[in-house]
Design a protein around this motif. Structure first.
Motif, mmCIF file in Angstrom:
data_model
loop_
_atom_site.group_PDB
_atom_site.id
_atom_site.type_symbol
_atom_site.label_atom_id
_atom_site.label_comp_id
_atom_site.label_asym_id
_atom_site.label_seq_id
_atom_site.Cartn_x
_atom_site.Cartn_y
_atom_site.Cartn_z
ATOM 1 N N LEU A 127 2.436 10.009 -1.422
ATOM 2 C CA LEU A 127 3.635 9.494 -2.062
ATOM 3 C C LEU A 127 3.304 8.928 -3.434
ATOM 4 N N ASP A 128 4.251 9.066 -4.352
ATOM 5 C CA ASP A 128 4.158 8.393 -5.634
ATOM 6 C C ASP A 128 4.592 6.946 -5.436
ATOM 7 N N PRO A 129 3.982 5.973 -6.132
ATOM 8 C CA PRO A 129 4.387 4.562 -5.959
ATOM 9 C C PRO A 129 5.876 4.325 -6.124
ATOM 10 N N GLU A 130 6.517 5.097 -7.024
ATOM 11 C CA GLU A 130 7.944 4.928 -7.244
ATOM 12 C C GLU A 130 8.774 5.433 -6.073
ATOM 13 N N ASP B 86 10.820 -1.112 1.951
ATOM 14 C CA ASP B 86 9.396 -1.295 2.250
ATOM 15 C C ASP B 86 8.679 -2.106 1.179
ATOM 16 N N ARG B 87 9.362 -2.413 0.119
ATOM 17 C CA ARG B 87 8.763 -3.222 -0.943
ATOM 18 C C ARG B 87 8.967 -4.697 -0.590
ATOM 19 N N LYS B 88 8.214 -5.134 0.400
ATOM 20 C CA LYS B 88 8.449 -6.451 0.989
ATOM 21 C C LYS B 88 7.958 -7.617 0.139
ATOM 22 N N GLU C 80 0.842 -1.194 0.000
ATOM 23 C CA GLU C 80 0.000 0.000 0.000
ATOM 24 C C GLU C 80 0.878 1.245 0.000
ATOM 25 N N VAL C 81 0.584 2.150 -0.900
ATOM 26 C CA VAL C 81 1.370 3.379 -1.029
ATOM 27 C C VAL C 81 0.859 4.414 -0.039
ATOM 28 N N PRO C 82 1.722 4.948 0.838
ATOM 29 C CA PRO C 82 1.289 5.978 1.796
ATOM 30 C C PRO C 82 0.705 7.193 1.087
#
Length: 262
Positions: A217-220, A226-228, A212-214
């Protein structure tokens, strides 16, 4: 490797997505890669793997032709500033040869020596730094796994890591090095050591759910740590629990293209 990703083109084909891989669900990833459901059991066919290898190229770092020593020297002296300094040195040399005044001659020779020393030192430093950069690139290549365990034609086989293609189902266990950047589709008590990549000293537990993107923030912009649901090339798998986990495997979905490491 610095800078942005190379442009999509004939020499660097990529899969174009509206969202980064870590934000997609497993079903969305499978659809985006034009794969069939149940791929964790069947994997790609040999023909499909060959076609993807032809389309995306091998899973290896692009190697540049190494420059010779003369080419490196020319690269560092071929600029306006060096030309100006050389012009001043030539004028000072002419003055040193033609003048009869001892003080003037000494000053002219000193200027020539000083200018040539500065140019030589600057060139040597540049060549030395280039050499260190090449050594770092070679060290990075040595970190990469030389082979990988995949499922193809519903069979578990070993292939050279350079033959991995987007859509391959890769099997990994304790101590294995990640052969390419991966998207997790099934995990069990799994973590990877990513200190060299993210600075995290503690192994990162892996999941399969989309990240989930905070808000705001942009996904990139989501940090790599955090990209688990991702695992990155050259990193090693570790487990938190007992040795029986050695026999457990994790299914990972390759999504990388030619020039797969940034």
């Amino acid at each position: 490797m610095g800078g942005g990703k190379p442009a999509v083109g004939e020499d660097n084909p990529q899969m174009e997505l509206n969202s980064p891989w870590h934000t997609l669900s497993i079903q969305e990833v499978i659809k985006a890669m034009e794969l069939n459901e149940g791929l964790e059991k069947s994997g790609l066919t040999t023909a499909d793997a060959a076609a993807r290898l032809e389309k995306y190229g091998p899973n290896k770092l692009t190697e540049k032709v190494k420059k010779t020593l003369l080419q490196r020297i020319w690269h560092h002296i071929n600029n306006i500033l060096v030309y100006v300094l050389l012009t001043v040195a030539i004028v000072s040399l002419i003055q040193a040869v033609t003048t009869n005044d001892g003080q003037t001659r000494f000053t002219a020779w000193f200027q020539v020596a000083l200018i040539l020393s500065v140019i030589t030192l600057n060139t040597w430093i540049g060549i030395y730094q280039e050499g260190n950069a090449e050594k770092a690139a070679d060290a990075l290549k040595n970190m990469l796994s030389s082979d990988a365990r995949v499922i193809r034609d519903s069979k578990e086989i070993m292939v050279a890591a350079s033959d991995l293609v987007p859509g391959d189902v890769c099997l990994l266990g304790l101590g294995d090095k990640v052969p390419a950047d991966l998207r997790m589709i099934s995990v069990s008590n799994l973590a990877t050591g990513e200190a060299a990549l993210t600075g995290e000293s503690v192994p990162i537990d892996k999941v399969t759910e989309p990240i989930e993107v905070p808000s705001g923030l942009d996904p990139e912009q989501v940090p790599l740590g955090d990209r688990k649901n991702m695992a990155y090339s050259g990193k090693s798998f570790v487990y938190w629990h007992c040795c029986f986990c050695l026999l457990q495997l994790v299914f990972c979905l390759l999504y990388i293209y030619r020039g797969w490491t940034d």
